[in-house]
Design a protein around this motif. Structure first.
Motif, short mmCIF file in Angstrom:
data_model
loop_
_atom_site.label_atom_id
_atom_site.label_comp_id
_atom_site.label_asym_id
_atom_site.label_seq_id
_atom_site.Cartn_x
_atom_site.Cartn_y
_atom_site.Cartn_z
N GLN A 35 23.77 -18.95 88.87
CA GLN A 35 24.08 -20.27 89.45
C GLN A 35 24.34 -21.23 88.52
O GLN A 35 25.19 -22.33 88.68
N GLN A 36 23.24 -21.59 87.58
CA GLN A 36 23.55 -22.31 86.44
C GLN A 36 24.77 -22.15 85.87
O GLN A 36 25.69 -23.13 85.45
N THR A 37 25.15 -20.88 85.54
CA THR A 37 26.28 -20.52 84.79
C THR A 37 27.55 -21.09 85.63
O THR A 37 28.62 -21.58 85.24
N ALA A 38 27.54 -20.79 86.79
CA ALA A 38 28.78 -21.21 87.68
C ALA A 38 28.78 -22.63 87.78
O ALA A 38 29.99 -23.44 87.88
N SER A 39 27.68 -23.32 87.81
CA SER A 39 27.59 -25.09 87.86
C SER A 39 28.29 -25.57 86.43
O SER A 39 29.09 -26.56 86.33
N SER A 40 27.77 -24.69 85.38
CA SER A 40 28.15 -25.17 84.14
C SER A 40 29.73 -24.94 83.92
O SER A 40 30.45 -25.67 83.43
#
Length: 453
Positions: free
Chosen positions: A300-305
């Motif tokens: 999720q963090q990767t997608a947000s980043s």
């Protein structure tokens, strides 16, 4: 006791009952022997002593009959009655002779023979006096007969009776002695028989107690062992001695208990191993779940980043276009300024060479310089705007670098987590293999038991 312990139940029972039957047979044999001895003594009393006493009693009875007949002959006047009394006397004398002969043949003791000899002597005297009395009566001399009876015959009769009583007493004493001996022997036999019966009963009780105890004691131990096994107590142990059925049963139960203990111990160890492996699998599964959640969060963090990076890249593209436009404008202005500066330089050179020529030109050069200053001001402003744009690009690039760092960190975590998950999977596989081995061992242990279909 080892020999007895090695006896099986059938020989043991045969030994016990055989011993009882032997004792009973011995008692019966002793009783029969004693009965025969008593019978012999009783026959001795019945066939020897008692007939002698009865003979003497009969002898004395016949003597009393003679005495009575002699008195009757003195008081009777009828010849027929007198003849009848004479016949009775003759009959009694014949019976007495028979009794005397019987006693002479049967009396064997010294005392008996002495008493019998004295009796026979007195009898001879009485017979002589009786014959004289009978002769006087036959002559009709009743007075002489009466005198003979009272003075001689009666006296010899009393001596006769006294000798007979003496012999009778002696024979009765022997009879009483024999009877006492029979009684004592009978009492001894009864005592022996009762003692034998008591001994037989006691031995029967002891043998029965021993036989019952030899059977019930192992049975109680077997029941205690079964109860202990049923309660799960594996510490109970039994000791079996001998080779009889109960000893074999006890050893079989002991072997069964030991094997059951081994099975329970094996099951317990395997169950603990299964519990440990299950705990490891549960812990690994929990760690795997937690890392999966961390993976999802990192994704999720990767997608947000990635979204932020896309937005930043888009802004950078816009800023780059603006910077490019500003740079093109600044380039045009700079070209214009360069041309103006070049003109100014040329003009200044001309001014320098033509300073003296014309003040007007100085004024024109001044204006050109002013125009050049204005142009430079525009260039400076354009350069400032370009600088601001570049700073925006720098900030955006820094944001992109942070986003890329976050993406790299997330990707690194994503790269480590599969490795960790793989290690957990390997641990779970090893634990599952261990569970399989433990299950196979449990199956092998349980396969020893047979159950009804």
């Amino acid at each position: 006791m080892s020999f007895v312990n090695n006896l099986k139940l059938a020989p043991r029972m045969a030994l016990a009952f055989g011993l009882q039957m032997t004792i009973t047979a011995v008692i019966v044999i002793i009783s029969i022997a004693s009965a025969r001895s008593t019978e012999s003594e009783f026959k001795q009393v019945q066939g020897n002593y008692l007939p002698k006493v009865f003979t003497l009693v009969e002898w004395e009875t016949e003597l009393n009959e003679i005495a009575r007949s002699t008195r009757n002959m003195l008081i009777m006047d009828n010849e027929a009655d007198v003849a009848k009394q004479r016949q009775e006397i003759d009959s009694s004398r014949a019976n007495i002779k028979k009794y005397a002969e019987a006693l002479e043949a049967t009396i064997v003791s010294t005392e008996g023979k002495t008493a019998l000899a004295e009796l026979m002597k007195v009898k001879a005297n009485f017979t002589q006096d009786l014959d004289e009395f009978m002769g006087l009566v036959a002559k009709g001399d009743k007075d002489g007969a009466r005198k003979q009876l009272l003075e001689k015959t009666r006296i010899t009769q009393l001596a006769y009776i006294e000798a007979m009583d003496k012999l009778t007493t002696q024979q009765k004493a022997m009879l009483d002695t024999a009877a006492a001996e029979v009684h004592e022997e009978t009492a001894s036999e009864i005592t022996l028989l009762v003692s034998g019966l008591i001994i037989a009963v006691l031995l029967s009780v002891v043998m029965s107690w021993w036989l019952v105890r030899s059977i019930t004691t192992p049975m109680k131990e077997a029941l205690a062992l079964s109860g202990a096994v049923a309660q799960g107590d594996r510490s109970y142990s039994i000791q079996a001695e001998g080779r009889n059925e109960m000893a074999v049963l006890m050893r079989s139960l002991g072997t069964m208990s030991q094997r059951l203990s081994d099975v329970v111990g094996t099951v317990r160890v395997n169950a603990e191993a299964v519990a440990t492996a299950s705990a490891q699998i549960a812990q690994g599964t929990q760690d795997l779940s937690q890392r999966t959640e961390e993976q999802a969060s990192s994704l999720q963090q990767t997608a947000s980043s990635m979204e932020e990076l896309g937005s930043t890249v888009k802004n950078n593209a816009d800023n780059a276009r603006q910077a490019n436009q500003l740079a093109q404008q600044a380039s045009g202005v700079a070209q214009q300024g360069g041309g103006v500066v070049a003109d100014v330089v040329n003009t200044m050179g001309e001014i320098k060479t033509l300073l003296q020529a014309s003040v007007e030109r100085i004024d024109g050069g001044t204006r050109l310089v002013q125009d050049a200053g204005t142009t430079m001001t525009d260039i400076v402003q354009s350069v400032q705007r370009v600088t601001e744009t570049i700073q925006g690009i720098t900030q955006t690039t820094a944001q992109q670098s942070d986003g890329i760092s976050q993406v790299n960190g997330a990707v690194s975590q994503l790269d480590q987590m599969p490795q960790q998950n793989a290690a957990l999977v390997e641990q779970s596989a090893a634990a599952a293999e261990s569970l399989r081995d433990q299950a196979e061992r449990l199956n092998a242990v349980v396969a020893r038991f047979r159950v009804a279909a």
